[in-house]
Motif scaffolding. Structure first.
Motif, PDB file in Angstrom:
ATOM      1  N   MET A   1       0.828  -1.203   0.000  1.00  0.00           N
ATOM      2  CA  MET A   1       0.000   0.000   0.000  1.00  0.00           C
ATOM      3  C   MET A   1       0.865   1.257   0.000  1.00  0.00           C
ATOM      4  N   PRO A   2       0.455   2.269  -0.744  1.00  0.00           N
ATOM      5  CA  PRO A   2       1.221   3.524  -0.708  1.00  0.00           C
ATOM      6  C   PRO A   2       1.033   4.235   0.636  1.00  0.00           C
ATOM      7  N   GLY A  25      14.946  22.094  -5.515  1.00  0.00           N
ATOM      8  CA  GLY A  25      14.330  20.905  -6.088  1.00  0.00           C
ATOM      9  C   GLY A  25      13.118  20.475  -5.279  1.00  0.00           C
ATOM     10  N   SER A  26      12.671  19.230  -5.486  1.00  0.00           N
ATOM     11  CA  SER A  26      11.439  18.805  -4.813  1.00  0.00           C
ATOM     12  C   SER A  26      11.629  17.550  -3.968  1.00  0.00           C
ATOM     13  N   HIS A  27      12.878  17.173  -3.724  1.00  0.00           N
ATOM     14  CA  HIS A  27      13.104  15.977  -2.919  1.00  0.00           C
ATOM     15  C   HIS A  27      13.388  16.320  -1.458  1.00  0.00           C
ATOM     16  N   LYS A  29      14.886  14.722   2.141  1.00  0.00           N
ATOM     17  CA  LYS A  29      15.993  13.797   2.371  1.00  0.00           C
ATOM     18  C   LYS A  29      15.747  13.052   3.674  1.00  0.00           C
ATOM     19  N   PRO A  38      16.988  10.173  -0.860  1.00  0.00           N
ATOM     20  CA  PRO A  38      16.022  11.172  -1.322  1.00  0.00           C
ATOM     21  C   PRO A  38      14.595  10.632  -1.431  1.00  0.00           C
ATOM     22  N   PRO A  40      10.793  11.832  -3.045  1.00  0.00           N
ATOM     23  CA  PRO A  40      10.105  12.850  -3.839  1.00  0.00           C
ATOM     24  C   PRO A  40       8.975  13.499  -3.045  1.00  0.00           C
ATOM     25  N   THR A  47       2.484  14.186  -0.338  1.00  0.00           N
ATOM     26  CA  THR A  47       2.897  13.332  -1.459  1.00  0.00           C
ATOM     27  C   THR A  47       2.724  11.858  -1.093  1.00  0.00           C
ATOM     28  N   GLU A  48       2.092  11.113  -2.001  1.00  0.00           N
ATOM     29  CA  GLU A  48       1.935   9.676  -1.780  1.00  0.00           C
ATOM     30  C   GLU A  48       3.092   8.929  -2.427  1.00  0.00           C
ATOM     31  N   LEU A  49       3.671   8.014  -1.685  1.00  0.00           N
ATOM     32  CA  LEU A  49       4.784   7.220  -2.203  1.00  0.00           C
ATOM     33  C   LEU A  49       4.372   5.760  -2.295  1.00  0.00           C
ATOM     34  N   SER A  50       4.789   5.148  -3.394  1.00  0.00           N
ATOM     35  CA  SER A  50       4.437   3.754  -3.660  1.00  0.00           C
ATOM     36  C   SER A  50       5.053   2.813  -2.624  1.00  0.00           C
ATOM     37  N   ASP A  51       4.426   1.671  -2.468  1.00  0.00           N
ATOM     38  CA  ASP A  51       4.958   0.618  -1.605  1.00  0.00           C
ATOM     39  C   ASP A  51       6.375   0.225  -2.033  1.00  0.00           C
ATOM     40  N   LYS A  52       6.630   0.242  -3.340  1.00  0.00           N
ATOM     41  CA  LYS A  52       7.980  -0.074  -3.830  1.00  0.00           C
ATOM     42  C   LYS A  52       8.997   0.906  -3.254  1.00  0.00           C
ATOM     43  N   TYR A  53       8.572   2.152  -3.129  1.00  0.00           N
ATOM     44  CA  TYR A  53       9.463   3.176  -2.594  1.00  0.00           C
ATOM     45  C   TYR A  53       9.772   2.905  -1.128  1.00  0.00           C
TER      46      TYR A  53
ATOM     47  N   ASP B  17       0.578   0.657  -7.355  1.00  0.00           N
ATOM     48  CA  ASP B  17      -0.411   1.025  -6.350  1.00  0.00           C
ATOM     49  C   ASP B  17      -0.791   2.504  -6.376  1.00  0.00           C
ATOM     50  N   GLU B  47      17.479  14.098 -10.334  1.00  0.00           N
ATOM     51  CA  GLU B  47      17.617  14.972  -9.167  1.00  0.00           C
ATOM     52  C   GLU B  47      17.976  14.148  -7.922  1.00  0.00           C
TER      53      GLU B  47
END
Lengths: 72, 130
Positions: A1-2, A25-27, A29, A38, A40, A47-53, B17, B47
């Protein structure tokens, strides 16, 4: 799940890490010890981040991903 | 002028997802970013790579120590073997098909690090369909 960056920050801080906001930038840390990773954050902490992330973040810091996701 | 050159592999795929989001994963440094198009995802991972290089340089760490696991590399090499090669713009900007059609894009990335700016080049890319 994100997961939202805000929730990832809260969980990461429980592992002694810090999430630093972007100065350019937009990252964001994720920082713990000498490791920086980093994240995103184009929509800020929403910001929603993927489960892979989340898997990559945990791998970078040697965190058990199952335990980490329990904190989200 | 002295500069460091890195030749890196980046895979690009849909986030499983998050609707409408593409993930770009640099396998050499095991770092990822995301965007609403494949091109934006690659731009974002550039970046992220810059952040990794700067952070690791500051602590004297070799960024290649971050390398992604072998399973990720195997998936990438399969896409390179079976995928259709082309110039970066042709592969990355081609209209996107439905969710089952476009499985995987692979981008070979050259990075030139020199003060005051890092330069990114994308000489070739591969597109693998299901």
């Amino acid at each position: 799940m994100p997961a939202r960056l805000r929730d990832i920050r809260r969980a990461f801080e429980k592992y002694g890490g810090t999430i630093v906001e972007p100065t350019s930038g937009s990252h964001f840390k994720a920082v713990r010890g000498s490791i920086t990773f980093p994240l995103p954050g184009g929509n800020g902490l929403r910001t929603e981040l993927s489960d892979k992330y989340i898997h990559l973040l945990c791998r970078a810091f040697g965190i058990d991903v199952t335990e980490f996701k329990r904190l989200l | 002028m002295h500069h460091d050159v890195y030749n890196l592999w980046v895979t690009v795929q849909r986030a499983p997802d998050l609707r409408g989001i593409w993930l770009a994963h640099c396998l050499d440094f095991d770092v990822m970013s995301q965007g609403s198009t494949p091109r934006e995802a690659v731009s974002m991972v550039c970046e992220a790579i810059d952040i990794v290089l700067e952070a690791d340089r500051a602590v004297g760490r070799d960024p290649y120590e971050r390398r992604a696991p072998e399973s990720d590399w195997a998936e990438m090499f399969e896409a390179v073997r079976e995928g259709e090669p082309g110039a970066f713009a042709d592969v990355i900007d081609r209209p996107i098909g439905d969710e089952d059609e476009d499985r995987f894009l692979v981008v070979a990335l050259e990075i030139f690090v020199r003060a005051p700016a890092t330069e990114f080049r994308t000489p070739v890319a591969f597109r693998q369909s299901a």
